[in-house]
Write a protein that holds these residues in place. Structure first.
Motif, PDB file in Angstrom:
ATOM      1  N   SER A 333       0.815  -1.218   0.000  1.00 46.55           N
ATOM      2  CA  SER A 333       0.000   0.000   0.000  1.00 46.55           C
ATOM      3  C   SER A 333       0.844   1.261   0.000  1.00 46.55           C
ATOM      4  O   SER A 333       0.359   2.335  -0.364  1.00 46.55           O
ATOM      5  CB  SER A 333      -0.934  -0.001   1.213  1.00 46.55           C
ATOM      6  OG  SER A 333      -0.182  -0.049   2.420  1.00 46.55           O
ATOM      7  N   ASP A 334       2.123   1.155   0.401  1.00 46.77           N
ATOM      8  CA  ASP A 334       2.990   2.326   0.475  1.00 46.77           C
ATOM      9  C   ASP A 334       4.014   2.381  -0.654  1.00 46.77           C
ATOM     10  O   ASP A 334       4.986   3.126  -0.576  1.00 46.77           O
ATOM     11  CB  ASP A 334       3.723   2.361   1.821  1.00 46.77           C
ATOM     12  CG  ASP A 334       4.585   1.128   2.055  1.00 46.77           C
ATOM     13  OD1 ASP A 334       4.557   0.203   1.214  1.00 46.77           O
ATOM     14  OD2 ASP A 334       5.285   1.082   3.080  1.00 46.77           O
ATOM     15  N   MET A 335       3.790   1.617  -1.739  1.00 48.93           N
ATOM     16  CA  MET A 335       4.764   1.596  -2.834  1.00 48.93           C
ATOM     17  C   MET A 335       4.057   1.360  -4.164  1.00 48.93           C
ATOM     18  O   MET A 335       3.203   0.483  -4.279  1.00 48.93           O
ATOM     19  CB  MET A 335       5.815   0.512  -2.603  1.00 48.93           C
ATOM     20  CG  MET A 335       6.865   0.432  -3.700  1.00 48.93           C
ATOM     21  SD  MET A 335       8.094  -0.853  -3.351  1.00 48.93           S
ATOM     22  CE  MET A 335       9.121  -0.720  -4.820  1.00 48.93           C
ATOM     23  N   THR A 336       4.414   2.164  -5.175  1.00 47.31           N
ATOM     24  CA  THR A 336       3.873   2.021  -6.532  1.00 47.31           C
ATOM     25  C   THR A 336       4.975   2.310  -7.539  1.00 47.31           C
ATOM     26  O   THR A 336       5.715   3.289  -7.389  1.00 47.31           O
ATOM     27  CB  THR A 336       2.703   2.990  -6.773  1.00 47.31           C
ATOM     28  OG1 THR A 336       1.675   2.750  -5.818  1.00 47.31           O
ATOM     29  CG2 THR A 336       2.132   2.820  -8.174  1.00 47.31           C
ATOM     30  N   VAL A 337       5.100   1.479  -8.568  1.00 45.25           N
ATOM     31  CA  VAL A 337       6.025   1.722  -9.667  1.00 45.25           C
ATOM     32  C   VAL A 337       5.291   1.423 -10.969  1.00 45.25           C
ATOM     33  O   VAL A 337       4.349   0.613 -10.996  1.00 45.25           O
ATOM     34  CB  VAL A 337       7.305   0.869  -9.562  1.00 45.25           C
ATOM     35  CG1 VAL A 337       8.122   1.276  -8.359  1.00 45.25           C
ATOM     36  CG2 VAL A 337       6.967  -0.608  -9.504  1.00 45.25           C
ATOM     37  N   GLY A 338       5.708   2.078 -12.039  1.00 43.16           N
ATOM     38  CA  GLY A 338       5.048   1.845 -13.311  1.00 43.16           C
ATOM     39  C   GLY A 338       5.847   2.342 -14.483  1.00 43.16           C
ATOM     40  O   GLY A 338       6.816   3.101 -14.337  1.00 43.16           O
ATOM     41  N   VAL A 339       5.436   1.896 -15.677  1.00 43.41           N
ATOM     42  CA  VAL A 339       6.056   2.320 -16.928  1.00 43.41           C
ATOM     43  C   VAL A 339       4.947   2.540 -17.948  1.00 43.41           C
ATOM     44  O   VAL A 339       3.911   1.865 -17.921  1.00 43.41           O
ATOM     45  CB  VAL A 339       7.073   1.270 -17.426  1.00 43.41           C
ATOM     46  CG1 VAL A 339       6.386  -0.058 -17.738  1.00 43.41           C
ATOM     47  CG2 VAL A 339       7.832   1.792 -18.640  1.00 43.41           C
ATOM     48  N   GLU A 340       5.146   3.520 -18.827  1.00 40.35           N
ATOM     49  CA  GLU A 340       4.135   3.870 -19.819  1.00 40.35           C
ATOM     50  C   GLU A 340       4.799   4.110 -21.160  1.00 40.35           C
ATOM     51  O   GLU A 340       5.850   4.769 -21.253  1.00 40.35           O
ATOM     52  CB  GLU A 340       3.377   5.124 -19.370  1.00 40.35           C
ATOM     53  CG  GLU A 340       2.280   5.585 -20.309  1.00 40.35           C
ATOM     54  CD  GLU A 340       1.542   6.788 -19.780  1.00 40.35           C
ATOM     55  OE1 GLU A 340       0.801   6.632 -18.784  1.00 40.35           O
ATOM     56  OE2 GLU A 340       1.725   7.898 -20.341  1.00 40.35           O
ATOM     57  N   SER A 360       6.592   5.699  -6.494  1.00 40.49           N
ATOM     58  CA  SER A 360       6.481   6.381  -5.212  1.00 40.49           C
ATOM     59  C   SER A 360       6.687   5.363  -4.103  1.00 40.49           C
ATOM     60  O   SER A 360       6.361   4.177  -4.253  1.00 40.49           O
ATOM     61  CB  SER A 360       5.120   7.065  -5.052  1.00 40.49           C
ATOM     62  OG  SER A 360       4.081   6.104  -4.993  1.00 40.49           O
ATOM     63  N   LYS A 361       7.241   5.825  -2.968  1.00 40.55           N
ATOM     64  CA  LYS A 361       7.516   4.957  -1.839  1.00 40.55           C
ATOM     65  C   LYS A 361       7.378   5.756  -0.559  1.00 40.55           C
ATOM     66  O   LYS A 361       7.904   6.873  -0.444  1.00 40.55           O
ATOM     67  CB  LYS A 361       8.926   4.377  -1.936  1.00 40.55           C
ATOM     68  CG  LYS A 361       9.394   3.602  -0.714  1.00 40.55           C
ATOM     69  CD  LYS A 361       8.560   2.345  -0.465  1.00 40.55           C
ATOM     70  CE  LYS A 361       9.108   1.551   0.710  1.00 40.55           C
ATOM     71  NZ  LYS A 361       8.259   0.372   1.032  1.00 40.55           N
ATOM     72  N   GLN A 362       6.653   5.195   0.402  1.00 38.66           N
ATOM     73  CA  GLN A 362       6.513   5.820   1.708  1.00 38.66           C
ATOM     74  C   GLN A 362       7.376   5.066   2.711  1.00 38.66           C
ATOM     75  O   GLN A 362       7.286   3.844   2.839  1.00 38.66           O
ATOM     76  CB  GLN A 362       5.055   5.805   2.165  1.00 38.66           C
ATOM     77  CG  GLN A 362       4.829   6.508   3.499  1.00 38.66           C
ATOM     78  CD  GLN A 362       3.362   6.562   3.898  1.00 38.66           C
ATOM     79  OE1 GLN A 362       2.487   6.337   3.083  1.00 38.66           O
ATOM     80  NE2 GLN A 362       3.108   6.868   5.167  1.00 38.66           N
ATOM     81  N   ILE A 363       8.234   5.814   3.397  1.00 39.72           N
ATOM     82  CA  ILE A 363       9.131   5.249   4.398  1.00 39.72           C
ATOM     83  C   ILE A 363       8.916   6.009   5.699  1.00 39.72           C
ATOM     84  O   ILE A 363       9.341   7.166   5.833  1.00 39.72           O
ATOM     85  CB  ILE A 363      10.605   5.340   3.958  1.00 39.72           C
ATOM     86  CG1 ILE A 363      10.800   4.712   2.574  1.00 39.72           C
ATOM     87  CG2 ILE A 363      11.521   4.673   4.973  1.00 39.72           C
ATOM     88  CD1 ILE A 363      12.170   4.943   1.990  1.00 39.72           C
ATOM     89  N   ASP A 364       8.221   5.377   6.622  1.00 40.05           N
ATOM     90  CA  ASP A 364       7.883   6.022   7.881  1.00 40.05           C
ATOM     91  C   ASP A 364       7.111   7.310   7.575  1.00 40.05           C
ATOM     92  O   ASP A 364       6.063   7.259   6.933  1.00 40.05           O
ATOM     93  CB  ASP A 364       9.137   6.281   8.711  1.00 40.05           C
ATOM     94  CG  ASP A 364       8.814   6.621  10.167  1.00 40.05           C
ATOM     95  OD1 ASP A 364       7.686   6.305  10.605  1.00 40.05           O
ATOM     96  OD2 ASP A 364       9.671   7.193  10.847  1.00 40.05           O
TER      97      ASP A 364
END
Length: 438
Positions: A333-340, A360-364
């Motif tokens: 839920s705290d990480m998304t990666v993609g290519v277009e 995007s990445k959420q760290i603490d």
């Protein structure tokens, strides 16, 4: 006084004033206050040269809900506005003439809304955004009413004056608002048959100092004849020009839980979405027909693929198409990666192939995002065939409703040998429960 303390006191002061805006109304159940301080630093081209501009913004928003009063149920008061100062070259405010001042501001929203006559009528008065049917999105100083009738019928209507940016003269060529004029009236009638859908008819009439600006009638419909299938359709007819401004039909089918298929067809005449007295309408006359669809497939919960294709036919020119493919992976839920990947074959203008990567990445308490885009043009632009832009952001949750964000972007484009943009934001969002216990 630090910016944090100053913003918080200002937001609290506005929140308190909204709760006490009229003696005898009682206290609001909830007051939502938001304050954003933002500094932008970027390059801007003017008269063949490049300047560094640095506008600083202060955005304030306050809303009070649940105001006890003897007149209306669910009374809501909303205020939203901004102020700004130009710290660098003053071209950031350049409209039609060079600016004389470095300080500017504007009011986005300021309205009161309540339910009347046992909630059969909703009335909103003040500066607001009205929408629905052919209206689109119209910023208006005036009144908007919604009447709920029996058996799923209803009617809404509004009257007032379209807003002009930064308190300039309403209407005229100096107005940059997409809908320009000094007087506007319109509304929509609808019938809802749950759970099957809704149909509606609408109209809008805007005049600019007595001259016609926009007069259109339209219809819209949404049907769900079968649970996996949803159909949308809408159209708008211009009464001044006596031709169709837009016609759209869209169907979506959830074939299986992991597969969504859609198809659409559209006719659009862009000049009819501009004021009739706008000089830009001369450059937006190209009528266009478009047909295509998309397929979205998620083989597993964390992975989604999307393919979109549309064929375009410009009535006076030729044909073209655009194709896009995207893959998005969300392992947590705290990480998304993609290519277009995408390809545009334009009818007359330059086409391109583009490649984009994002994540995007959420760290603490930290959130990091990165977005890079590369465009390869079919024809040279200023002697170059490529454009590259990268953007990165770093956000941090300070606590107590506060958050900070820093963002930077840069790259090489056919219009700049190199370019940069920097942005810093300090954000405050909080809700206050102020109902008095007697």
């Amino acid at each position: 006084m630090t910016p944090k303390i100053r913003n918080r006191r200002l937001a609290l002061s506005l929140a308190a004033s909204m709760g006490l805006i009229a003696p005898g109304l009682g206290h609001a159940d909830t007051v939502d206050a938001s304050s954003t301080t933002m500094l932008l630093v970027r390059e801007q081209a003017r008269a063949g040269d490049t300047f560094t501009v640095a506008p600083a913004y202060e955005l304030l928003s306050v809303s009070a809900r649940g105001l006890e009063n003897p007149i209306a149920d669910d009374l809501v008061l909303v205020f939203s506005g901004w102020g700004a100062a130009s710290l660098g070259h003053n071209f950031v405010w350049y409209d039609t003439t060079p600016p004389e001042h470095r300080l500017f501001g504007d009011l986005d929203l300021a309205f009161a809304q309540g339910e009347l006559f046992k909630r059969t009528v909703q009335l909103r008065v003040g500066r607001q955004l009205v929408a629905g049917g052919v209206t689109g999105a119209l910023q208006l100083d005036g009144a908007n009413a919604l009447v709920r009738l029996p058996y799923g019928f209803g009617v809404s209507g509004y009257v007032g004056s379209p807003v002009s940016q930064r308190f300039d003269a309403r209407g005229t060529e100096a107005t940059f608002n997409p809908q320009r004029g000094t007087f506007a009236v319109g509304g929509r009638a609808y019938w809802t048959l749950a759970p099957w859908g809704e149909v509606g008819v609408s109209g809008v009439d805007i005049v600019d100092r007595g001259d016609p600006s926009r007069r259109q009638l339209g219809a819209d419909a949404r049907f769900t004849p079968w649970r996996p299938l949803t159909v949308f359709a809408s159209g708008a007819y211009d009464l001044y020009e006596k031709r169709w401004a837009e016609g759209t039909a869209l169907a979506q089918v959830q074939v299986v839980p992991k597969l969504l298929v859609s198809a659409d067809v559209r006719h659009v005449e862009p000049d009819l979405f501009l004021p009739r007295d706008s000089i830009l309408a001369i450059f937006a006359f190209e009528r266009r027909n478009e047909v295509g669809g998309s397929v979205q497939y998620g083989p597993i919960k964390a992975l989604t693929f999307l393919v979109d294709y549309h064929y375009q036919k410009q009535v006076e020119s030729g044909a073209g198409h655009r194709t896009t493919g995207r893959a998005t992976w969300q392992p947590a839920s705290d990480m998304t990666v993609g290519v277009e990947l995408g390809k545009l074959r334009a009818v007359e203008d330059n086409g391109y192939f583009h490649l984009r990567g994002f994540g995007s990445k959420q760290i603490d308490r930290f959130t990091v995002t990165l977005d890079v885009q590369e465009y390869a043009f079919d024809q040279d632009i200023n002697g170059q065939k490529n454009s590259f832009v990268g953007t990165g952001t770093l956000g941090y949750i300070l606590g107590g409703g506060w958050a900070a964000l820093a963002s930077g972007s840069g790259g090489v484009t056919p219009y700049y040998k190199s370019r940069f943009d920097l942005m810093a934001k300090l954000v405050y969002n909080q809700s206050y429960h102020l109902r008095e216990v007697r």
